[in-house]
Design a protein around this motif. Structure first.
Motif, PDB file in Angstrom:
ATOM      1  N   LEU A 277      23.915  28.048   1.051  1.00 43.56           N
ATOM      2  CA  LEU A 277      24.307  27.386   2.302  1.00 43.56           C
ATOM      3  C   LEU A 277      25.493  28.089   2.952  1.00 43.56           C
ATOM      4  O   LEU A 277      25.562  28.214   4.182  1.00 43.56           O
ATOM      5  CB  LEU A 277      24.643  25.919   2.038  1.00 43.56           C
ATOM      6  CG  LEU A 277      23.468  25.021   1.670  1.00 43.56           C
ATOM      7  CD1 LEU A 277      23.963  23.625   1.305  1.00 43.56           C
ATOM      8  CD2 LEU A 277      22.476  24.957   2.815  1.00 43.56           C
ATOM      9  N   VAL A 278      26.419  28.549   2.131  1.00 41.96           N
ATOM     10  CA  VAL A 278      27.571  29.291   2.665  1.00 41.96           C
ATOM     11  C   VAL A 278      27.105  30.585   3.318  1.00 41.96           C
ATOM     12  O   VAL A 278      27.580  30.958   4.403  1.00 41.96           O
ATOM     13  CB  VAL A 278      28.605  29.562   1.549  1.00 41.96           C
ATOM     14  CG1 VAL A 278      29.683  30.517   2.017  1.00 41.96           C
ATOM     15  CG2 VAL A 278      29.211  28.258   1.065  1.00 41.96           C
ATOM     16  N   TYR A 279      26.163  31.270   2.666  1.00 39.64           N
ATOM     17  CA  TYR A 279      25.642  32.506   3.248  1.00 39.64           C
ATOM     18  C   TYR A 279      24.946  32.242   4.579  1.00 39.64           C
ATOM     19  O   TYR A 279      25.076  33.025   5.519  1.00 39.64           O
ATOM     20  CB  TYR A 279      24.661  33.192   2.295  1.00 39.64           C
ATOM     21  CG  TYR A 279      25.313  34.001   1.199  1.00 39.64           C
ATOM     22  CD1 TYR A 279      26.455  34.763   1.438  1.00 39.64           C
ATOM     23  CD2 TYR A 279      24.777  34.023  -0.082  1.00 39.64           C
ATOM     24  CE1 TYR A 279      27.042  35.502   0.444  1.00 39.64           C
ATOM     25  CE2 TYR A 279      25.358  34.774  -1.086  1.00 39.64           C
ATOM     26  CZ  TYR A 279      26.491  35.510  -0.813  1.00 39.64           C
ATOM     27  OH  TYR A 279      27.068  36.245  -1.810  1.00 39.64           O
ATOM     28  N   ILE A 280      24.201  31.153   4.660  1.00 37.17           N
ATOM     29  CA  ILE A 280      23.506  30.841   5.912  1.00 37.17           C
ATOM     30  C   ILE A 280      24.500  30.561   7.033  1.00 37.17           C
ATOM     31  O   ILE A 280      24.278  30.942   8.188  1.00 37.17           O
ATOM     32  CB  ILE A 280      22.532  29.661   5.691  1.00 37.17           C
ATOM     33  CG1 ILE A 280      21.343  30.136   4.845  1.00 37.17           C
ATOM     34  CG2 ILE A 280      22.042  29.098   7.013  1.00 37.17           C
ATOM     35  CD1 ILE A 280      20.396  29.035   4.440  1.00 37.17           C
ATOM     36  N   GLU A 281      25.621  29.908   6.693  1.00 37.78           N
ATOM     37  CA  GLU A 281      26.643  29.649   7.704  1.00 37.78           C
ATOM     38  C   GLU A 281      27.367  30.932   8.121  1.00 37.78           C
ATOM     39  O   GLU A 281      27.633  31.149   9.296  1.00 37.78           O
ATOM     40  CB  GLU A 281      27.674  28.651   7.177  1.00 37.78           C
ATOM     41  CG  GLU A 281      27.167  27.242   7.076  1.00 37.78           C
ATOM     42  CD  GLU A 281      28.198  26.301   6.492  1.00 37.78           C
ATOM     43  OE1 GLU A 281      29.366  26.718   6.311  1.00 37.78           O
ATOM     44  OE2 GLU A 281      27.838  25.158   6.199  1.00 37.78           O
ATOM     45  N   GLN A 282      27.694  31.781   7.151  1.00 37.57           N
ATOM     46  CA  GLN A 282      28.460  32.987   7.449  1.00 37.57           C
ATOM     47  C   GLN A 282      27.623  34.062   8.132  1.00 37.57           C
ATOM     48  O   GLN A 282      28.140  34.809   8.955  1.00 37.57           O
ATOM     49  CB  GLN A 282      29.062  33.574   6.162  1.00 37.57           C
ATOM     50  CG  GLN A 282      30.206  32.769   5.616  1.00 37.57           C
ATOM     51  CD  GLN A 282      30.792  33.402   4.360  1.00 37.57           C
ATOM     52  OE1 GLN A 282      30.230  34.328   3.790  1.00 37.57           O
ATOM     53  NE2 GLN A 282      31.934  32.882   3.936  1.00 37.57           N
ATOM     54  N   TYR A 283      26.358  34.154   7.775  1.00 41.35           N
ATOM     55  CA  TYR A 283      25.480  35.179   8.317  1.00 41.35           C
ATOM     56  C   TYR A 283      24.266  34.519   8.970  1.00 41.35           C
ATOM     57  O   TYR A 283      23.216  34.378   8.338  1.00 41.35           O
ATOM     58  CB  TYR A 283      25.001  36.139   7.215  1.00 41.35           C
ATOM     59  CG  TYR A 283      26.122  36.793   6.446  1.00 41.35           C
ATOM     60  CD1 TYR A 283      26.856  37.827   7.001  1.00 41.35           C
ATOM     61  CD2 TYR A 283      26.444  36.369   5.163  1.00 41.35           C
ATOM     62  CE1 TYR A 283      27.882  38.427   6.302  1.00 41.35           C
ATOM     63  CE2 TYR A 283      27.474  36.961   4.452  1.00 41.35           C
ATOM     64  CZ  TYR A 283      28.189  37.991   5.027  1.00 41.35           C
ATOM     65  OH  TYR A 283      29.205  38.575   4.340  1.00 41.35           O
ATOM     66  N   PRO A 284      24.395  34.089  10.209  1.00 44.95           N
ATOM     67  CA  PRO A 284      23.255  33.436  10.856  1.00 44.95           C
ATOM     68  C   PRO A 284      22.090  34.411  11.045  1.00 44.95           C
ATOM     69  O   PRO A 284      22.275  35.613  11.193  1.00 44.95           O
ATOM     70  CB  PRO A 284      23.824  32.969  12.197  1.00 44.95           C
ATOM     71  CG  PRO A 284      25.051  33.767  12.420  1.00 44.95           C
ATOM     72  CD  PRO A 284      25.542  34.209  11.083  1.00 44.95           C
ATOM     73  N   GLY A 285      20.901  33.861  10.996  1.00 37.77           N
ATOM     74  CA  GLY A 285      19.712  34.695  11.178  1.00 37.77           C
ATOM     75  C   GLY A 285      19.086  35.066   9.856  1.00 37.77           C
ATOM     76  O   GLY A 285      19.262  34.409   8.828  1.00 37.77           O
ATOM     77  N   TRP A 286      18.332  36.169   9.892  1.00 38.88           N
ATOM     78  CA  TRP A 286      17.572  36.586   8.720  1.00 38.88           C
ATOM     79  C   TRP A 286      18.457  37.040   7.565  1.00 38.88           C
ATOM     80  O   TRP A 286      18.087  36.884   6.411  1.00 38.88           O
ATOM     81  CB  TRP A 286      16.609  37.711   9.095  1.00 38.88           C
ATOM     82  CG  TRP A 286      15.424  37.203   9.846  1.00 38.88           C
ATOM     83  CD1 TRP A 286      15.201  37.271  11.186  1.00 38.88           C
ATOM     84  CD2 TRP A 286      14.323  36.503   9.298  1.00 38.88           C
ATOM     85  NE1 TRP A 286      14.026  36.663  11.505  1.00 38.88           N
ATOM     86  CE2 TRP A 286      13.455  36.184  10.348  1.00 38.88           C
ATOM     87  CE3 TRP A 286      13.979  36.106   8.010  1.00 38.88           C
ATOM     88  CZ2 TRP A 286      12.272  35.489  10.163  1.00 38.88           C
ATOM     89  CZ3 TRP A 286      12.796  35.428   7.827  1.00 38.88           C
ATOM     90  CH2 TRP A 286      11.969  35.133   8.895  1.00 38.88           C
ATOM     91  N   GLY A 287      19.597  37.618   7.875  1.00 35.25           N
ATOM     92  CA  GLY A 287      20.484  38.105   6.808  1.00 35.25           C
ATOM     93  C   GLY A 287      20.943  36.991   5.891  1.00 35.25           C
ATOM     94  O   GLY A 287      20.898  37.109   4.663  1.00 35.25           O
ATOM     95  N   GLY A 288      21.389  35.894   6.467  1.00 37.69           N
ATOM     96  CA  GLY A 288      21.832  34.757   5.666  1.00 37.69           C
ATOM     97  C   GLY A 288      20.702  34.125   4.885  1.00 37.69           C
ATOM     98  O   GLY A 288      20.878  33.714   3.733  1.00 37.69           O
ATOM     99  N   LYS A 289      19.523  34.051   5.510  1.00 41.49           N
ATOM    100  CA  LYS A 289      18.377  33.465   4.820  1.00 41.49           C
ATOM    101  C   LYS A 289      17.946  34.326   3.635  1.00 41.49           C
ATOM    102  O   LYS A 289      17.585  33.811   2.572  1.00 41.49           O
ATOM    103  CB  LYS A 289      17.214  33.278   5.782  1.00 41.49           C
ATOM    104  CG  LYS A 289      17.470  32.186   6.800  1.00 41.49           C
ATOM    105  CD  LYS A 289      16.321  32.041   7.764  1.00 41.49           C
ATOM    106  CE  LYS A 289      16.657  30.993   8.821  1.00 41.49           C
ATOM    107  NZ  LYS A 289      15.598  30.858   9.823  1.00 41.49           N
ATOM    108  N   LEU A 290      17.992  35.635   3.793  1.00 41.97           N
ATOM    109  CA  LEU A 290      17.633  36.528   2.679  1.00 41.97           C
ATOM    110  C   LEU A 290      18.637  36.443   1.535  1.00 41.97           C
ATOM    111  O   LEU A 290      18.262  36.449   0.361  1.00 41.97           O
ATOM    112  CB  LEU A 290      17.511  37.965   3.168  1.00 41.97           C
ATOM    113  CG  LEU A 290      16.280  38.284   4.007  1.00 41.97           C
ATOM    114  CD1 LEU A 290      16.356  39.714   4.533  1.00 41.97           C
ATOM    115  CD2 LEU A 290      15.017  38.083   3.188  1.00 41.97           C
ATOM    116  N   LEU A 291      19.927  36.339   1.883  1.00 40.78           N
ATOM    117  CA  LEU A 291      20.938  36.195   0.837  1.00 40.78           C
ATOM    118  C   LEU A 291      20.786  34.861   0.108  1.00 40.78           C
ATOM    119  O   LEU A 291      20.941  34.789  -1.118  1.00 40.78           O
ATOM    120  CB  LEU A 291      22.337  36.324   1.431  1.00 40.78           C
ATOM    121  CG  LEU A 291      22.752  37.728   1.861  1.00 40.78           C
ATOM    122  CD1 LEU A 291      24.062  37.678   2.648  1.00 40.78           C
ATOM    123  CD2 LEU A 291      22.898  38.622   0.650  1.00 40.78           C
TER     124      LEU A 291
END
Length: 75
Positions: free
Chosen positions: A32-46
Motif C-alpha cells: 500500500l505504501v508503494y502504491i501511494e508513493q509510486y502511482p500508476g503501474w510502477g507502484g502496482k508492480l512493486l
C-alpha cells in the motif's frame, strides 16, 4: 546456544502458517505504501512483488517442515 536456536526453529506447519500470516500483513502494508508513493503501474508492480515474495517464502518454509518430518526416523 542450542536453547536459543530452538526458539527460532519452525517445527510444525501451524508455526509456519503463523509466520506466513505475519509476513503477509507486513507485505500488504508495504505494498500500500508503494502504491501511494509510486502511482500508476510502477507502484502496482512493486506491491505485486511484495505479496509474491510471501507466497514464495511460505512455500519454501512449508516444504522445509515437510522435509524435516520425512527425514526424522520413525518412533
Amino acid at each position: 546456544m542450542e536453547k536459543i536456536r530452538r526458539l527460532f526453529t519452525l517445527k510444525s506447519k501451524f508455526e509456519v502458517f503463523c509466520v506466513v500470516y505475519a509476513l503477509g500483513l507486513g507485505a500488504s502494508e508495504r505494498g500500500l505504501v508503494y502504491i501511494e508513493q509510486y502511482p500508476g503501474w510502477g507502484g502496482k508492480l512493486l506491491a505485486l512483488a511484495c505479496t509474491g515474495s510471501v507466497f514464495l517464502a511460505g512455500g519454501l518454509m512449508i516444504d522445509a517442515v515437510d522435509l524435516r518430518e520425512q527425514m526424522q526416523p520413525s518412533r
